[in-house]
Each structure stands twice: as C-alpha cells, then as structure tokens.
Design an enzyme around this catalytic site. Sequence first.
Site, PDB file in Angstrom:
ATOM      1  N   GLN A 368      46.255   1.418 -28.154  1.00 36.32           N
ATOM      2  CA  GLN A 368      47.040   2.635 -28.387  1.00 36.32           C
ATOM      3  C   GLN A 368      46.853   3.133 -29.818  1.00 36.32           C
ATOM      4  O   GLN A 368      46.768   4.336 -30.056  1.00 36.32           O
ATOM      5  CB  GLN A 368      48.520   2.348 -28.114  1.00 36.32           C
ATOM      6  CG  GLN A 368      49.436   3.555 -28.230  1.00 36.32           C
ATOM      7  CD  GLN A 368      49.274   4.523 -27.074  1.00 36.32           C
ATOM      8  OE1 GLN A 368      48.690   4.184 -26.049  1.00 36.32           O
ATOM      9  NE2 GLN A 368      49.780   5.730 -27.238  1.00 36.32           N
ATOM     10  N   GLU A 395      45.697 -19.275 -13.028  1.00 34.95           N
ATOM     11  CA  GLU A 395      46.225 -20.582 -13.452  1.00 34.95           C
ATOM     12  C   GLU A 395      47.725 -20.668 -13.188  1.00 34.95           C
ATOM     13  O   GLU A 395      48.471 -21.346 -13.896  1.00 34.95           O
ATOM     14  CB  GLU A 395      45.943 -20.857 -14.941  1.00 34.95           C
ATOM     15  CG  GLU A 395      44.496 -20.683 -15.370  1.00 34.95           C
ATOM     16  CD  GLU A 395      43.580 -21.785 -14.861  1.00 34.95           C
ATOM     17  OE1 GLU A 395      43.831 -22.284 -13.751  1.00 34.95           O
ATOM     18  OE2 GLU A 395      42.613 -22.135 -15.562  1.00 34.95           O
ATOM     19  N   GLU A 399      55.041 -15.227 -12.877  1.00 39.94           N
ATOM     20  CA  GLU A 399      56.261 -15.363 -12.079  1.00 39.94           C
ATOM     21  C   GLU A 399      56.485 -16.822 -11.701  1.00 39.94           C
ATOM     22  O   GLU A 399      57.618 -17.335 -11.758  1.00 39.94           O
ATOM     23  CB  GLU A 399      56.181 -14.483 -10.822  1.00 39.94           C
ATOM     24  CG  GLU A 399      56.277 -12.984 -11.097  1.00 39.94           C
ATOM     25  CD  GLU A 399      55.014 -12.404 -11.735  1.00 39.94           C
ATOM     26  OE1 GLU A 399      55.110 -11.337 -12.366  1.00 39.94           O
ATOM     27  OE2 GLU A 399      53.933 -13.023 -11.603  1.00 39.94           O
ATOM     28  N   ARG A 407      63.476 -24.036 -12.868  1.00 39.34           N
ATOM     29  CA  ARG A 407      63.747 -25.259 -12.108  1.00 39.34           C
ATOM     30  C   ARG A 407      64.034 -26.427 -13.046  1.00 39.34           C
ATOM     31  O   ARG A 407      64.942 -27.237 -12.814  1.00 39.34           O
ATOM     32  CB  ARG A 407      62.546 -25.558 -11.216  1.00 39.34           C
ATOM     33  CG  ARG A 407      62.780 -26.693 -10.223  1.00 39.34           C
ATOM     34  CD  ARG A 407      61.526 -26.964  -9.407  1.00 39.34           C
ATOM     35  NE  ARG A 407      61.078 -25.785  -8.688  1.00 39.34           N
ATOM     36  CZ  ARG A 407      59.852 -25.287  -8.725  1.00 39.34           C
ATOM     37  NH1 ARG A 407      58.938 -25.876  -9.474  1.00 39.34           N
ATOM     38  NH2 ARG A 407      59.545 -24.212  -8.030  1.00 39.34           N
TER      39      ARG A 407
END
Length: 412
Positions: A368, A395, A399, A407
Amino acid sequence: RRTAPAMAMAWRAAPRLAVRLALGRRGIASCIDPSVGLTEDQKEFQNVALDFAAKEMAPYMAEWDEKEIFPVETMRKAAQLGFGGIYVKPDVGGSGLSRLDTSIIFEALSTGCTSTTAYMSIHNMCVWMIDTFGSEEQRRRFCPSLCSMEKFASYCLTEPGSGSDAASLLTSAQRKGDTYVLNGSKAFISGGGDTDVYVVMCRTGGPGPKGISCLVVEKGTPGLSFGKKERKVGWNSQPTRAVIFEDCAVPVGNRLGAEGQGFSIAMQGLNGGRINIASCSLGAAHASVLLAQEHLTVRKQFGEPLANNQYLQFRLAEMATRLVAARLMVRNAARALQDGREDAAVLCSMAKLFATDECFLICNQALQMHGGYGYLKDYAVQQFVRDIRVHQILEGTNEVMRMIVARNLLQG
C-alpha cells in the site's frame, strides 16, 4: 529525479538490496535487526543464509515466479551449505542444528525468495521425519540423498475431502504379505510430480487417528501418478499437484514407525513445520519493511518525501513492531520445541497463527505504501504479498491454530 522506468528498474533488484542491507547491518535500524540476541554461531549461519539469498535467490525470484521454475540447481547449492537437512542428524548427512538455528536460516533465506524457501522448509520436515522415526536402514537409505538435495521430498497429508480434519483421511493401505497396496489421492502437494520421495499418511486400520500409518513412497512406483499442475496466486517457484495412488504397491519396509503411529508422526512433523513456515513469513515481512523504508525515502509527493508524512511514519513503526513481536514469538516456540517442553505444540500453534497473520499485514501495508507501483510485477513487494498469503492456510489453517490454543486453555 528518477523516472518511473528507472524506479521500476531499481526496484526490480530491491530484494537483493534488502538482504544486503541486513547482511551488512547498514541502513537497517537496530530495533528490527534479526541478529539481535543471537550467538556468534547463529550470526554466522544467518550471514551465510542472507548472502546466499542475496546472490543466488533474489536476482531470480521474479523469473522463477513468472515462468514457474522449480529451481532445483539453486536448492542443491543451498544443500551444499547444509540447508537440505538442517535439523537432521549429521551421521546421515544432516547439519544437526537446533530448531532455533533452523528458524533463523529460513527467515534469512526467505528474504531472497519466500516461495522457494517455503518448499525447502517442507523438504526439511520430511527428511527430519524419516531421520527421527525411520529405522537405521531407512535413515541410511533415504536421508543422505535428501540432505544433499540430490533427491527431493514431498509431504502428503491433505486430501480433497480432508484438509483441517486430517484424522478423517481416506487414502487406504491394505497389507498383502510384504507390501501395502495404496489407493486414494492427496491434494495440494508441494513439489508433487517433480519430487522423488513422498511421505504419505494413509489408513491401515479403523477410523480416526489411531488407524493412520506413514509410508515412504518413491517416484516411479507402479500405481503412483500425478494430477495437473495447479495454477496458484503465489508459491509459483514450486509445483503443486494431486498425488494419486491406484493399486500402488509399497514395501512394508518403507513404513515409518509402527502401524497406527502415522498421525502422531504427522503432527510432530507439523509442529516443526509451523515454526518453519512462520519463519518464512518473517523473512518476507523483514524484506518488505526494508522495501517500504526505502520507498518512503525515495518517493516524493506534494513536494517532499513520503518519509516526512507522519501517518506513514506511524504505519511503518507499527509494521516494525509487529515484525519484532512475531520474531520473538517464533523464536520462543522454536526453543520450546527443541527443549521438548510440554507446551511446545501450543506455542508452535500460537507462533504460526500470530506470525503468519501479522507478517501478511506487514507485507500488504508495504505494498500500500508503494501506491500504484506496488501493484506492478516489476516491484518485489507484490510477490512477497502473493507468496506469503498461503502461509495462513497451510501447515494447519490459522482457524485450526486458534482451536488448538483454545483447547489448551480450556482443558482446566
């Protein structure tokens, strides 16, 4: 005053300029110096990798991308420096370096060509898996030619129907005497069709992760074939194809570890792979910060250099801060993995998530800052943006990285 064509010519060589600045420690602010905190040995590894990136990769980066060239000979030159099996044991041709050393090297190489370095990181992961989980016979049969990059390796986990849900893979391997007969296909395989050794996760037992085993399949095995070469946004210096198995007979002697151990092998490999790919993102981001820094100094608008614009100064400061924060996270995770710490896997996930997200933002912001020039293929910054984007997907998608971290936090 530079004309537009002259500026384009100057920026075509910009990646080389960037790594030379890093190599010489000149023109680079100490706050983003990637050598800070390293041992003398690590600085030497870094210098060798930066010099190789400057001389052997950056001048050809755009050509490899445009013509989709898999730079085999360049990678073999890198292997002569020990970069074909960086964290593989020396008795089979590896360099025997630490995970932190490896991260430093991949970050440096990535300033010259992120796409090529990313493939090299996958190759290194495959060799490490054979070195770590293979028998002595397998180690001595496969590793030396892979460490020298006389032969190249690909990692085969993802399937058309199982990406993030890797434990649901369907490629089957039925044992018949001294062979396994493979049937199924793998998708998005880096190097597929051009490489020599395929580290394949396949189902030898029941559903779920405990039914998965790991086989090494060699190119030329009857029943092994490849799909068309995929057309990609970036990562064009490495071919990507489907890998297809149709009654492909593989010797039982090519199984790594025990039956049912394959998913564990895959995940342990990916812990390191996530550090490796995050390190490649760091290199792209570091080069992009230097490119932006130089462009703001050279480019004039409204009668003064862009570097005098406070808004752009603030954005550059944010880019530098994100880069250093990401680098510290990656190096911390690399140390944890090397030390075998209990929290290593989640730290690798955190580092991969943070570094690949933040480094993409850095590269995109650098584009930019270049304005319209940044969108031209004459300018290196756009290639860093295209090559780094996929790091947020492979890999283990980012998400999935969030799921792993959450977890861990909620286990009680």
